[in-house]
Design a protein around this motif. Structure first.
Motif, PDB file in Angstrom:
ATOM      1  N   HIS A 157      -2.876  43.989 -35.587  1.00  0.00           N
ATOM      2  CA  HIS A 157      -1.645  43.379 -35.062  1.00  0.00           C
ATOM      3  C   HIS A 157      -0.467  44.345 -35.091  1.00  0.00           C
ATOM      4  N   ILE A 158      -0.781  45.615 -34.842  1.00  0.00           N
ATOM      5  CA  ILE A 158       0.284  46.595 -34.620  1.00  0.00           C
ATOM      6  C   ILE A 158       0.040  47.152 -33.230  1.00  0.00           C
ATOM      7  N   THR A 159       0.957  46.890 -32.333  1.00  0.00           N
ATOM      8  CA  THR A 159       0.763  47.319 -30.952  1.00  0.00           C
ATOM      9  C   THR A 159       1.755  48.416 -30.593  1.00  0.00           C
ATOM     10  N   GLU A 160       1.216  49.524 -30.099  1.00  0.00           N
ATOM     11  CA  GLU A 160       2.117  50.573 -29.604  1.00  0.00           C
ATOM     12  C   GLU A 160       2.589  50.159 -28.225  1.00  0.00           C
ATOM     13  N   VAL A 161       3.896  50.153 -28.052  1.00  0.00           N
ATOM     14  CA  VAL A 161       4.466  49.654 -26.802  1.00  0.00           C
ATOM     15  C   VAL A 161       5.386  50.725 -26.224  1.00  0.00           C
ATOM     16  N   GLU A 162       5.312  50.863 -24.872  1.00  0.00           N
ATOM     17  CA  GLU A 162       6.105  51.934 -24.259  1.00  0.00           C
ATOM     18  C   GLU A 162       7.249  51.420 -23.407  1.00  0.00           C
ATOM     19  N   ASP A 163       7.144  50.171 -22.907  1.00  0.00           N
ATOM     20  CA  ASP A 163       8.287  49.690 -22.114  1.00  0.00           C
ATOM     21  C   ASP A 163       8.685  48.278 -22.533  1.00  0.00           C
ATOM     22  N   PHE A 164       9.879  47.886 -22.123  1.00  0.00           N
ATOM     23  CA  PHE A 164      10.492  46.685 -22.668  1.00  0.00           C
ATOM     24  C   PHE A 164       9.849  45.394 -22.188  1.00  0.00           C
ATOM     25  N   GLU A 165       9.267  45.408 -20.983  1.00  0.00           N
ATOM     26  CA  GLU A 165       8.567  44.213 -20.496  1.00  0.00           C
ATOM     27  C   GLU A 165       7.363  43.923 -21.386  1.00  0.00           C
ATOM     28  N   GLU A 166       6.637  44.986 -21.669  1.00  0.00           N
ATOM     29  CA  GLU A 166       5.473  44.857 -22.554  1.00  0.00           C
ATOM     30  C   GLU A 166       5.913  44.397 -23.948  1.00  0.00           C
ATOM     31  N   PHE A 167       7.023  44.959 -24.390  1.00  0.00           N
ATOM     32  CA  PHE A 167       7.611  44.612 -25.689  1.00  0.00           C
ATOM     33  C   PHE A 167       7.789  43.091 -25.772  1.00  0.00           C
ATOM     34  N   LYS A 168       8.412  42.535 -24.731  1.00  0.00           N
ATOM     35  CA  LYS A 168       8.682  41.094 -24.740  1.00  0.00           C
ATOM     36  C   LYS A 168       7.396  40.278 -24.674  1.00  0.00           C
ATOM     37  N   LYS A 169       6.435  40.794 -23.902  1.00  0.00           N
ATOM     38  CA  LYS A 169       5.174  40.067 -23.764  1.00  0.00           C
ATOM     39  C   LYS A 169       4.424  40.006 -25.103  1.00  0.00           C
ATOM     40  N   VAL A 170       4.388  41.150 -25.784  1.00  0.00           N
ATOM     41  CA  VAL A 170       3.711  41.191 -27.088  1.00  0.00           C
ATOM     42  C   VAL A 170       4.364  40.188 -28.043  1.00  0.00           C
ATOM     43  N   LEU A 171       5.667  40.139 -28.010  1.00  0.00           N
ATOM     44  CA  LEU A 171       6.380  39.206 -28.894  1.00  0.00           C
ATOM     45  C   LEU A 171       6.044  37.760 -28.565  1.00  0.00           C
ATOM     46  N   GLU A 172       6.002  37.475 -27.262  1.00  0.00           N
ATOM     47  CA  GLU A 172       5.680  36.103 -26.847  1.00  0.00           C
ATOM     48  C   GLU A 172       4.304  35.678 -27.341  1.00  0.00           C
ATOM     49  N   ASN A 173       3.395  36.638 -27.363  1.00  0.00           N
ATOM     50  CA  ASN A 173       2.031  36.327 -27.801  1.00  0.00           C
ATOM     51  C   ASN A 173       1.870  36.349 -29.324  1.00  0.00           C
ATOM     52  N   LYS A 174       2.976  36.535 -30.015  1.00  0.00           N
ATOM     53  CA  LYS A 174       2.983  36.515 -31.484  1.00  0.00           C
ATOM     54  C   LYS A 174       1.960  37.463 -32.095  1.00  0.00           C
ATOM     55  N   THR A 175       1.896  38.659 -31.528  1.00  0.00           N
ATOM     56  CA  THR A 175       0.858  39.560 -32.008  1.00  0.00           C
ATOM     57  C   THR A 175       1.341  40.583 -33.023  1.00  0.00           C
ATOM     58  N   GLY A 176       2.398  40.269 -33.751  1.00  0.00           N
ATOM     59  CA  GLY A 176       2.711  41.071 -34.924  1.00  0.00           C
ATOM     60  C   GLY A 176       3.690  42.191 -34.712  1.00  0.00           C
ATOM     61  N   PHE A 177       3.416  43.308 -35.398  1.00  0.00           N
ATOM     62  CA  PHE A 177       4.318  44.452 -35.332  1.00  0.00           C
ATOM     63  C   PHE A 177       4.229  45.151 -33.986  1.00  0.00           C
ATOM     64  N   ILE A 178       5.360  45.622 -33.535  1.00  0.00           N
ATOM     65  CA  ILE A 178       5.397  46.479 -32.361  1.00  0.00           C
ATOM     66  C   ILE A 178       5.864  47.855 -32.813  1.00  0.00           C
ATOM     67  N   SER A 179       5.054  48.866 -32.500  1.00  0.00           N
ATOM     68  CA  SER A 179       5.417  50.232 -32.827  1.00  0.00           C
ATOM     69  C   SER A 179       5.992  50.862 -31.571  1.00  0.00           C
ATOM     70  N   ALA A 180       7.284  51.173 -31.609  1.00  0.00           N
ATOM     71  CA  ALA A 180       7.926  51.652 -30.381  1.00  0.00           C
ATOM     72  C   ALA A 180       8.980  52.697 -30.692  1.00  0.00           C
TER      73      ALA A 180
END
Lengths: 492, 492
Positions: free
Chosen positions: A418-441
């Motif tokens: 549940h640590i997702t490397e994210v590169e853009d803000f749309e993806e950032f928001k999507k990961v958050l919506e899916n409650k998938t934990g930490f975002i590494s950005a």
């Protein structure tokens, strides 16, 4: 006891609230935002305290006790710290009640018993402690001071939740004084390591060590280190913090010392704490829809023995075997409870121990006596096995170790996945919506960006991980250059 | 460290105040009447806590935690209890500070953040706890409740003294609920026995168990049992109390249960506590003009080793022997400190450890190394002996036991020789003037007589001893008939 918990999938927050109450851990009190910690919950807290206390003492710390009240003038001496806590503090203004002449038998504040200076109920003790240290420190010979206190503190939170955010909570607060900046930094790191080890080895909670950003820092600190854990619902929880306070408090309280070269300098400081909030982390890391799951190292009792019987004779025979098992387990420092209540049937007992997270349940019935066996059930996996009586000690001892390890591994696998490397803000928001934990950005390092992301998504920078490797990149929000990933998440 | 203590003969009260501070036990804080308990003092308190906690658990009690604050409406529910504590309580009236527009940078109470209902900082927790128990108790199956809490409480005392009487103090408070009057009485006695055993076996303080008279009883109790100790200056000190509360709190908070016969009844209650006041009792029972004397069972470290050396080589040789001794003693669960500070000479170290009451001091110098001996000095008697290295473990172990027993015996002899049977009031006054401790005298059983004696002599009835034999006599003040002697004394 009412039957079923709300499931986690249905409503995680409701599941948590129900579980805390039904498992007899804590309940709300008549005082807004203050909880009652019930004996079963308190027994877990006591185990945490005992282990942390041992670790603090092993690293050279001693306990002491400082006043509950902080005079307003001391409270406001360190400006940032005062600002940070002034909005949520309980204030004592009077020292007496009297019978109200207009309302017989009732009490009111005695207007003549007004304090000259208001007293703040400590939200944290830097102010009162540094005012005290001033009298303890003259020379480098008086340093370091490595002191911890176990205490209650009060922060007037408006939205409270049992263990996670309460107006009064229990904690330990370490306050150390050092002759050099390096030494204070070493202490800050040492304690963050102690916290991480405790969380992982005792609570079976994997944590990420890191630094807080300026806006998430403790009010009055120059740096805040933390351990961050991930809960089952994808939200992060700050489980402990260790602050490098620089010379801020020494300057605010004029605490100078003569160094080895005979010169005057301000003292360097740290403070650090963990609280009953850890109970929330423990619950939300391991528990399931059946109730609490406790790591053996923190369970009030690690094993429960439930007798199955139809008459007194059977009970006596079962009890004889149970007593032998209890003696054997106690010799191995395993804590056991024999549940001999005659007001509940075995099934109801099973359900209660499941709800309360007892790691191992042993059932003994007449059939077992004939076969020289017992039934051993494991709380975390619901697996059962029939064990020959002679081997019960070894089996239980190994199983407790296995459960402790297995809970940690399960939590670690969950966290790592549940640590997702994210590169853009749309993806950032999507990961958050899916409650998938930490975002590494990547983040551009500015408080403005951090603030905007928080406004837009409710996610905050949980920490700048200590082990994050240097890596060139672009800020996930502004596209500005960045050289390190940070961890974002929604948080408790 | 300043050199000499005021002697006890010169000024007992001054001796006490100086000793507490110089031995690094506690000091006054910036908050009126609140103390800072320093690490050395707190380490003694921790040992007391650990042993009491063990004894409570062994007798079936569990710990829990209840809120610091008591809403005014709960506080006043039990009338006598409320009256008893209303005059000395800290009251929270506001929950926020704000920047004062008329005084830039300074904080003031935010007038908009006034609480609807004032909160009393607990002076004792019967009210908040019985309000909670109401939700825990429906049937006899929910009883007994045997709960203790370790907590801070606040009583706004006007004249305070370190440990003996402070606005905030630390204590434990047990609060139990029972189905029958007998059971509650048994609990009251059980705990008073626990306190007596603890005082005698751990603190080496002989105590007299007894009942308080009505005017000396806890506010809201039907009976108060106590343990009373005698200090070196002939004043008594109440070291612990155990209250039979009858159904008073159950009635005030409407706590009823269904008994085995299916009928509704009010629950029976007890409460009991000891506090950091015990530290005062410990000091004033054993210490002398050189400083603190600690019973081995409560000493933060039981043995201190002081190296005597002139150069590094000698230090290394001494340290090697010291390390072996430390290992051996630790194996026997004896706590040892090696005082290797190079900033103090041996003589200064001796003086400090004497002042701080370390039971045994071992000195090792070059001459000892040649002879294979060490010097063992006993704090309580100032006796020294030269001990062959091979025998040091056994000698120290035996000596610690001997010191513990000897301190108790000395205190017991003192106490027993300071109980005077008195038959008339002139003699009564003379005994008090000579500070000779307890007076055993007949009393007519009325509060009026008790009050008059108190006004005339400052002596109060400390207790009606449990073991006092029935004996016909005449009241020492009124000459009215009496059938039992009670114990009078001036008291802390």
């Amino acid at each position: 006891m009412s039957k079923n918990l709300t499931s986690r999938a249905e409503d995680y927050s409701k599941w948590y609230n129900e579980l805390v109450v039904k498992a007899d851990l804590a309940e709300n009190s008549a005082v807004r935002g203050c909880m009652v910690i019930k004996p079963y919950g308190y027994a877990i807290w006591e185990k945490m305290q005992a282990e942390l206390d041992r670790m603090f003492k092993e690293t050279g710390h001693q306990n002491a006790y400082f006043p509950l009240f902080v005079p307003k003038s001391l409270f406001e001496a360190e400006e940032k710290n005062a600002e940070g806590f002034a909005k949520e503090c309980a204030v004592v203004t009077h020292y007496r009640l009297q019978t109200d002449p207009d309302n017989e038998g009732k009490l009111r504040v005695d207007p003549e018993a007004k304090l000259e200076e208001e007293l703040v109920v400590r939200p944290t003790s830097e102010a009162i402690i540094w005012n005290t240290y001033k009298g303890w420190i003259q020379s480098y010979r008086d340093l370091p001071i490595l002191v911890n206190q176990w205490a209650n503190v009060v922060r007037w939170e408006m939205r409270t939740r049992l263990f996670l955010r309460t107006a009064e909570f229990l904690w330990q607060e370490g306050h150390t004084a050092h002759a050099t900046k390096d030494e204070a930094w070493e202490e800050t790191k040492l304690i963050n390591n102690v916290y991480a080890k405790f969380a992982e080895n005792f609570m079976a909670i994997p944590v990420i060590q890191g630094l807080k950003t300026e806006s998430e820092r403790f009010a009055g600190a120059e740096e805040t280190m933390c351990i961050e854990a991930l809960m089952q619902d994808g939200k992060a929880l700050q489980a402990g913090t260790s602050h490098f306070l620089g010379q801020n408090f020494a300057k605010a309280f004029d605490v100078k010392f003569t160094n080895k070269e005979g010169k005057q300098d301000y003292v360097w400081a740290t403070s650090w704490g963990v609280s009953t909030r850890l109970m929330g982390a423990l619950i939300m890391t391991h528990s399931d829809d059946k109730g609490l799951v406790l790591p053996p190292n923190l369970a009030p009792y690690q094993v429960v023995i439930v007798p199955i019987y139809k008459n007194e004779e059977q009970f006596d025979a079962v009890k004889k075997v149970a007593d032998e098992i209890i003696d054997d387990l106690k010799e191995r420092n395993i804590s056991v409870k024999f549940d001999k209540r005659d007001t509940l049937r075995p099934g109801a007992k099973f359900a209660q121990h499941e709800l309360q997270g007892v790691p191992i349940r042993i059932a003994i019935g007449p059939k077992d006596l004939e076969d020289n066996t017992v039934e051993v059930a494991r709380r975390d996996t619901f697996t059962k096995e029939t064990v020959i009586l002679d081997r019960i000690n070894v089996v239980v001892e190994d199983l407790l170790e296995e459960i402790q390890k297995s809970l940690f591994k399960k939590a670690l696998d969950f966290r790592n996945s549940h640590i997702t490397e994210v590169e853009d803000f749309e993806e950032f928001k999507k990961v958050l919506e899916n409650k998938t934990g930490f975002i590494s950005a990547h983040w551009d390092g500015t408080a403005e960006t951090e603030q905007k992301i928080k406004e837009l998504t409710k996610a905050t920078i949980r920490c700048i991980p200590l082990d994050s490797k240097k890596e060139e990149g672009e800020c996930v929000f502004t596209g500005n250059p960045s050289n390190q990933r940070v961890l974002f998440a929604k948080a408790y």
